[in-house]
Design a protein around this motif. Structure first.
Motif, PDB file in Angstrom:
ATOM      1  N   GLU A 280       3.187 -18.572  14.923  1.00  0.00           N
ATOM      2  CA  GLU A 280       2.756 -17.738  16.046  1.00  0.00           C
ATOM      3  C   GLU A 280       2.587 -16.326  15.529  1.00  0.00           C
ATOM      4  OE1 GLU A 280       5.607 -17.647  19.128  1.00  0.00           O
ATOM      5  OE2 GLU A 280       5.247 -19.720  19.723  1.00  0.00           O
ATOM      6  N   ASN A 284      -4.468  -9.229  18.930  1.00  0.00           N
ATOM      7  CA  ASN A 284      -5.841  -9.597  19.252  1.00  0.00           C
ATOM      8  C   ASN A 284      -6.671  -9.614  17.992  1.00  0.00           C
ATOM      9  OD1 ASN A 284      -5.791  -9.608  22.141  1.00  0.00           O
ATOM     10  ND2 ASN A 284      -5.429  -7.402  21.988  1.00  0.00           N
ATOM     11  N   VAL A 320      -6.140 -18.747  20.208  1.00  0.00           N
ATOM     12  CA  VAL A 320      -6.122 -17.388  19.707  1.00  0.00           C
ATOM     13  C   VAL A 320      -6.588 -16.402  20.766  1.00  0.00           C
ATOM     14  CG1 VAL A 320      -6.415 -17.995  17.276  1.00  0.00           C
ATOM     15  CG2 VAL A 320      -8.420 -17.696  18.718  1.00  0.00           C
ATOM     16  N   SER A 321      -6.207 -15.182  20.533  1.00  0.00           N
ATOM     17  CA  SER A 321      -6.625 -14.117  21.425  1.00  0.00           C
ATOM     18  C   SER A 321      -7.693 -13.292  20.728  1.00  0.00           C
ATOM     19  CB  SER A 321      -5.416 -13.238  21.742  1.00  0.00           C
ATOM     20  OG  SER A 321      -5.874 -11.999  22.227  1.00  0.00           O
ATOM     21  N   GLN A 328      -8.232 -17.383  26.886  1.00  0.00           N
ATOM     22  CA  GLN A 328      -7.743 -17.872  25.602  1.00  0.00           C
ATOM     23  C   GLN A 328      -8.877 -18.619  24.902  1.00  0.00           C
ATOM     24  OE1 GLN A 328      -4.185 -20.191  26.235  1.00  0.00           O
ATOM     25  NE2 GLN A 328      -3.069 -18.445  27.072  1.00  0.00           N
ATOM     26  N   TRP A 347      -5.363 -15.105  29.670  1.00  0.00           N
ATOM     27  CA  TRP A 347      -4.115 -14.496  29.199  1.00  0.00           C
ATOM     28  C   TRP A 347      -3.465 -13.763  30.363  1.00  0.00           C
ATOM     29  CZ3 TRP A 347      -2.406 -15.894  24.586  1.00  0.00           C
ATOM     30  CH2 TRP A 347      -3.316 -16.290  23.610  1.00  0.00           C
ATOM     31  N   ARG A 353      -0.005 -10.927  24.012  1.00  0.00           N
ATOM     32  CA  ARG A 353      -0.790 -12.110  23.664  1.00  0.00           C
ATOM     33  C   ARG A 353      -0.297 -12.715  22.353  1.00  0.00           C
ATOM     34  NH1 ARG A 353      -7.132 -11.081  24.892  1.00  0.00           N
ATOM     35  NH2 ARG A 353      -6.961 -10.590  27.100  1.00  0.00           N
ATOM     36  N   ASN A 355      -0.965 -15.583  19.475  1.00  0.00           N
ATOM     37  CA  ASN A 355      -1.824 -16.585  18.846  1.00  0.00           C
ATOM     38  C   ASN A 355      -0.949 -17.699  18.299  1.00  0.00           C
ATOM     39  OD1 ASN A 355      -4.528 -14.898  18.503  1.00  0.00           O
ATOM     40  ND2 ASN A 355      -2.797 -13.573  17.983  1.00  0.00           N
ATOM     41  N   VAL A 377      -5.685  -9.916  12.099  1.00  0.00           N
ATOM     42  CA  VAL A 377      -5.512  -9.457  13.462  1.00  0.00           C
ATOM     43  C   VAL A 377      -5.336  -7.951  13.524  1.00  0.00           C
ATOM     44  CG1 VAL A 377      -3.957  -9.573  15.437  1.00  0.00           C
ATOM     45  CG2 VAL A 377      -4.619 -11.651  14.248  1.00  0.00           C
TER      46      VAL A 377
END
Ligand SMILES: Nc1nc2c(ncn2[C@@H]2O[C@H](COP(=O)(O)OP(=O)(O)OP(=O)(O)O)[C@@H](O)[C@H]2O)c(=O)[nH]1
Ligand SMILES: [Zn+2]
Length: 395
Positions: A280, A284, A320-321, A328, A347, A353, A355, A377
């Motif tokens: 995880e 974003n 994923v964001s 999502q 979301w 958020r 992922n 990210v």
């Protein structure tokens, strides 16, 4: 390419004439009641599994079980000679209608794609007469190659969608097949089939003691920490576990979210070194950067683990964001193909958020993957955007 000569064309015509009427009166009524829209797509389930594992038994079981579906079946069996006869059957409420299609001989690695496509294209001409397709691959097939054709063929893609990959494993020989060593350290077929499966059916449990079964279960779980595992005799399985899995589309977003929380990271077993890795990460991703991350893994194959071995991803799945998107996004990858699709799930406005990604493949290293993803990210890390393959590509 399939070479149709005169005789074959005649045979085809003949087969067309001999073909039984596929839509009995009850079905017509049913069609009128719940006619699928013109744009309705037909799901395809791929049934894979090593030679003799029980794929055809599963197909027959599905066809004869009670369900409200009209199922078309494509068998893609190995056979003798140059032209292999493969059957196509349309089943309704347990009745089996059968006709024969002549397809190009299935050398799996090279021509299954064409013959498989041809079978489906032929089938799609009978559109409206069935609402589900089951495709049995040959025992040595890589279901990833078969799955790929639904993704790359845009025309097909507008008619059908890949619903899921089901892999049948033989209780008695499964472990042996999974442990088989291939020249050049290639991943063996049985392992690929398990790695790609959304559902794994351990069949023929009548043939082995619980102890063996437990070993096999452990080996399978060590490869695929995401797929559901069921045990059967004569492939008798509750059909709700097999059909309508939506394993590859945005609809699976909701169930995937739950599922990803329980995915187990796995340890290598049986020397094949295929494992499931999951992590995880908050944040974003910019869509562009996410694409680079995925492409480095799946296309460039230039991401190495701590020992310097290139990672080889067989299956990728994740939520994923993406920056500035409320919904999502689901990531789906099989071998070199992948796509990003928005799910119906939004979301939470306030919540951070997160992922969640799952990788199944060889030489995977969670820490390295996570670091690379985080770099993507947060964009603090250097992105490799070159497409130079020299000295970087794994064999
Ligand atoms: N003992 C036992 N035999 C089974 C079971 N399920 C299937 N079989 C038998 O195993 C053999 C192979 O089954 P199939 O369904 O043809 O297997 P397959 O995976 O389609 O085989 P190929 O298409 O040749 O790769 C058949 O003789 C089946 O009757 C089971 O649960 N127990
Ligand atoms: Zn079979």
């Amino acid at each position: 390419m399939l070479q149709a000569n005169g005789a074959e064309a005649e045979e085809e015509e003949q087969a067309e004439e001999d073909c039984p009427e596929l839509v009995p009166i009850e079905t017509k009524r049913r069609e009128e009641e719940e006619k699928p829209g013109p744009g309705a797509k037909i799901p395809v389930t791929i049934i894979s599994g090593y030679l003799g594992a029980g794929k055809t038994t599963l197909l027959n079981y599905i066809l004869t079980e009670q369900h409200s579906k009209r199922i078309a079946v494509i068998l893609n069996e190995f056979g003798e000679g140059s032209a292999v006869e493969k059957s196509l059957a349309v089943s309704q409420g347990g009745e089996l209608y059968e006709e024969w299609l002549e397809l190009g001989n299935g050398c799996l690695c090279c021509s299954v794609k064409d013959s498989g496509l041809r079978a489906i294209e032929n089938l799609m001409q009978k559109k409206g007469k069935f609402d589900y397709i089951l495709l049995e691959t040959t025992g040595l097939a890589d279901p990833g190659a078969v799955a790929s054709m639904f993704w790359v063929d845009a025309e097909l893609g507008s008619d059908i969608y890949l619903d899921g990959i089901v892999t049948v494993v033989d209780s008695k020989y499964g472990l042996k097949h999974l442990a088989e060593e291939k020249a050049g350290g290639l991943i063996n077929e049985a392992t690929r089939q398990v790695a790609l499966a959304d559902l794994i059916i351990i069949n023929k449990t009548d043939l082995v003691p619980e102890e063996d079964l437990s070993q096999l279960r452990t080996a399978i779980r060590s490869i695929n920490g995401l797929g559901k595992i069921l045990e059967t005799q004569r492939s008798r399985v509750d059909l709700s576990n097999v059909l309508d899995l939506h394993a590859f589309d945005g609809l699976s977003g909701i169930s995937l979210q739950k599922k990803l929380q329980y995915v187990s990271a796995t340890q290598p077993h049986l020397d094949q070194n295929i494992i499931t890795v999951t992590f995880e990460a908050p944040g974003n991703a910019k869509e562009e950067s996410l694409n680079v991350f995925i492409q480095n893994l799946l296309w460039e194959k230039n991401v190495r683990n701590k020992d310097g071995h290139c990672m080889e991803v067989i299956r990728l799945k994740g939520l994923v964001s993406i920056k500035d998107r409320a919904q999502q996004v689901i990531v789906q990858g099989v071998h070199e193909l992948y796509d990003l699709e928005e799910t119906p799930v939004s979301w939470d406005d306030d919540a951070q958020r997160t992922n969640r990604l799952v990788f199944i493949g060889k030489n995977l290293d969670k820490d390295v993957l996570k670091q690379l993803f985080m770099a993507t990210v947060t964009e603090t890390g250097k992105q490799r955007t070159t497409h130079s393959k020299e000295g970087q590509v794994c064999p």
